[in-house]
Design an enzyme around this catalytic site. Structure first.
Site, PDB file in Angstrom:
ATOM      1  N   LEU A 184     -11.444  -7.295 -11.733  1.00 30.66           N
ATOM      2  CA  LEU A 184     -12.846  -6.954 -11.456  1.00 30.66           C
ATOM      3  C   LEU A 184     -13.698  -7.269 -12.684  1.00 30.66           C
ATOM      4  O   LEU A 184     -13.251  -7.106 -13.821  1.00 30.66           O
ATOM      5  CB  LEU A 184     -12.944  -5.476 -11.100  1.00 30.66           C
TER       6      LEU A 184
ATOM      7  N   GLY B 135       0.782  -1.235   0.000  1.00 32.45           N
ATOM      8  CA  GLY B 135       0.000   0.000   0.000  1.00 32.45           C
ATOM      9  C   GLY B 135       0.814   1.285   0.000  1.00 32.45           C
ATOM     10  O   GLY B 135       0.381   2.290   0.575  1.00 32.45           O
TER      11      GLY B 135
ATOM     12  N   ARG C 155     -17.233 -14.763  -8.078  1.00 33.57           N
ATOM     13  CA  ARG C 155     -16.680 -13.405  -8.187  1.00 33.57           C
ATOM     14  C   ARG C 155     -17.737 -12.338  -7.944  1.00 33.57           C
ATOM     15  O   ARG C 155     -17.475 -11.289  -7.376  1.00 33.57           O
ATOM     16  CB  ARG C 155     -16.092 -13.179  -9.585  1.00 33.57           C
TER      17      ARG C 155
ATOM     18  N   ALA D  77       7.858   7.860  -8.923  1.00 36.26           N
ATOM     19  CA  ALA D  77       7.020   8.655  -9.830  1.00 36.26           C
ATOM     20  C   ALA D  77       5.528   8.384  -9.566  1.00 36.26           C
ATOM     21  O   ALA D  77       4.702   9.298  -9.614  1.00 36.26           O
ATOM     22  CB  ALA D  77       7.370   8.327 -11.275  1.00 36.26           C
ATOM     23  N   GLU D  78       5.192   7.144  -9.266  1.00 36.70           N
ATOM     24  CA  GLU D  78       3.787   6.800  -8.966  1.00 36.70           C
ATOM     25  C   GLU D  78       3.287   7.607  -7.771  1.00 36.70           C
ATOM     26  O   GLU D  78       2.151   8.085  -7.751  1.00 36.70           O
ATOM     27  CB  GLU D  78       3.661   5.304  -8.639  1.00 36.70           C
TER      28      GLU D  78
ATOM     29  N   HIS E  58      -0.992   1.972 -12.928  1.00 36.59           N
ATOM     30  CA  HIS E  58      -0.302   0.830 -13.520  1.00 36.59           C
ATOM     31  C   HIS E  58       1.164   1.209 -13.742  1.00 36.59           C
ATOM     32  O   HIS E  58       1.450   2.309 -14.243  1.00 36.59           O
ATOM     33  CB  HIS E  58      -0.959   0.453 -14.854  1.00 36.59           C
TER      34      HIS E  58
HETATM   35  C1  GRF Z   1       2.306  -0.394  -7.913  1.00 33.40           C
HETATM   36  O1  GRF Z   1       3.461  -0.522  -8.692  1.00 33.40           O
HETATM   37  C2  GRF Z   1       1.104  -0.125  -8.776  1.00 33.40           C
HETATM   38  O2  GRF Z   1       1.391   0.607  -9.916  1.00 33.40           O
HETATM   39  C3  GRF Z   1       0.667  -1.523  -9.156  1.00 33.40           C
HETATM   40  O3  GRF Z   1       0.908  -2.301  -8.020  1.00 33.40           O
HETATM   41  C4  GRF Z   1       1.938  -1.718  -7.232  1.00 33.40           C
HETATM   42  C5  GRF Z   1       1.361  -1.513  -5.877  1.00 33.40           C
HETATM   43  O4  GRF Z   1       2.320  -1.075  -4.954  1.00 33.40           O
HETATM   44  N1  GRF Z   1      -0.690  -1.526  -9.606  1.00 33.40           N
HETATM   45  P1  GRF Z   1       1.849  -0.480  -3.554  1.00 33.40           P
HETATM   46  O5  GRF Z   1       1.027  -1.567  -2.863  1.00 33.40           O
HETATM   47  O6  GRF Z   1       1.057   0.748  -3.809  1.00 33.40           O
HETATM   48  O7  GRF Z   1       3.122  -0.221  -2.804  1.00 33.40           O
END
Ligand code: GRF
Length: 216
Positions: A93, A11, A65, A173-174, A109
Site C-alpha cells: 500500500l 483467508g 496504484r 498462533a496467528e 506478519h
Molecule cells: C499469514 O501467515 C499472515 O501472517 C501473512 O500472510 C498469511 C496469510 O494467511 N501476512 P491467511 O490467508 O490468513 O490464511
C-alpha cells in the site's frame, strides 16, 4: 466498531477474526471482507456465510496504484468502516492510503518483527537457526512490515522443522493473536486504554500463555 478485513488468498486469519467476532462481548463487527483477487478462497468462504464481500481487482488498474487504492478506500467508506485489518493482503500500500487510515490500519506478519520482514519468513528463520519464531500484529506504516507493535506470540523452532511445519505452528498462533490484538485495540480506543508513544504501543495486555495455542 466496523472492521474490514483485506485478503488476497485463503483467508484463514480472516476466518479466525470472523469466528472470534461472533462472541457477544467481542468489541467489533466484521462488516466487510475485501479482496484484490476475485478468486480468493476467503472471499467465497465469507460470502457463503452472509458476510458482506467486495473485490477491487488490482489488475483492472494497471500500474495506477493510487486509482486502485482510491477504489479500495471508496469501498471502505461505502461500508462505513472504522478499522482495517490486513490478513494476507498481498499488495503493497502507498503512503496515500496508509495516511488515510493512520492508526486504524493493522497487519499480521508471520515473524517476530523486526526480524524477518518480507516474504518466506519461515525458510529464513530456519536458515538463521533461531530457536524462537512467531508472529506480530502491528500498525501499518509506509515502510513494509514496519510500525508500532501491538502484540506478538513466540513459538519454538524444533530441530526437525521444515518450513511447512514451522508455518503451521506460527499460523496456529496467528489465529489466536489477531482476534486478541484487534479486540484490545478497538476496546482501548473507546476507553482511551492505549497510546502510541515514540512509535511504541503502550497499554495493550499481552495474550495469556494459555490462550496462545488454540486447537485449530
Ligand atoms: C499469514 O501467515 C499472515 O501472517 C501473512 O500472510 C498469511 C496469510 O494467511 N501476512 P491467511 O490467508 O490468513 O490464511
Amino acid at each position: 466498531m466496523r472492521v474490514a478485513i483485506l485478503i488476497s488468498g485463503r483467508g484463514s486469519n480472516m476466518q479466525a477474526l470472523v469466528h472470534a467476532a461472533k462472541a457477544a462481548d467481542y468489541p467489533a463487527d466484521i462488516a466487510l471482507v475485501l479482496s484484490n483477487r476475485p478468486g480468493a478462497a476467503g472471499l467465497a468462504w465469507a460470502g457463503e456465510r452472509g458476510i458482506a464481500t467486495a473485490c477491487v481487482d488490482h489488475k483492472g488498474y494497471g500500474k495506477d496504484r493510487e486509482a486502485f487504492e482510491q477504489a479500495l478506500h471508496q469501498a471502505l467508506e461505502n461500508a462505513a468502516i472504522d478499522w482495517v485489518c490486513l490478513a494476507g493482503f498481498m499488495r503493497l500500500l502507498t503512503p496515500w492510503f496508509i495516511e488515510r487510515w493512520h492508526n486504524r490500519l493493522i497487519n499480521i506478519h508471520p515473524s517476530l518483527l523486526p526480524a524477518f520482514k518480507g516474504l518466506d519468513t519461515h525458510e529464513r528463520a530456519l536458515q538463521a537457526g533461531v530457536k524462537l519464531h512467531g508472529c506480530t500484529v502491528h500498525f501499518v506504516r509506509p515502510q513494509m512490515d514496519v510500525g508500532p507493535i501491538i502484540a506478538q506470540t513466540a513459538v519454538p523452532v524444533m530441530d526437525d522443522d521444515e518450513p511447512e511445519s514451522l508455518a503451521q505452528r506460527v499460523l496456529g498462533a496467528e489465529h489466536a493473536l489477531y482476534p486478541h490484538a484487534l479486540a484490545q485495540i478497538v476496546k482501548g480506543c473507546h476507553q482511551e486504554g492505549w497510546t502510541i508513544k515514540d512509535e511504541r504501543v503502550i497499554g495493550i495486555a499481552p495474550l495469556t500463555k494459555a490462550a496462545q495455542s488454540p486447537n485449530d
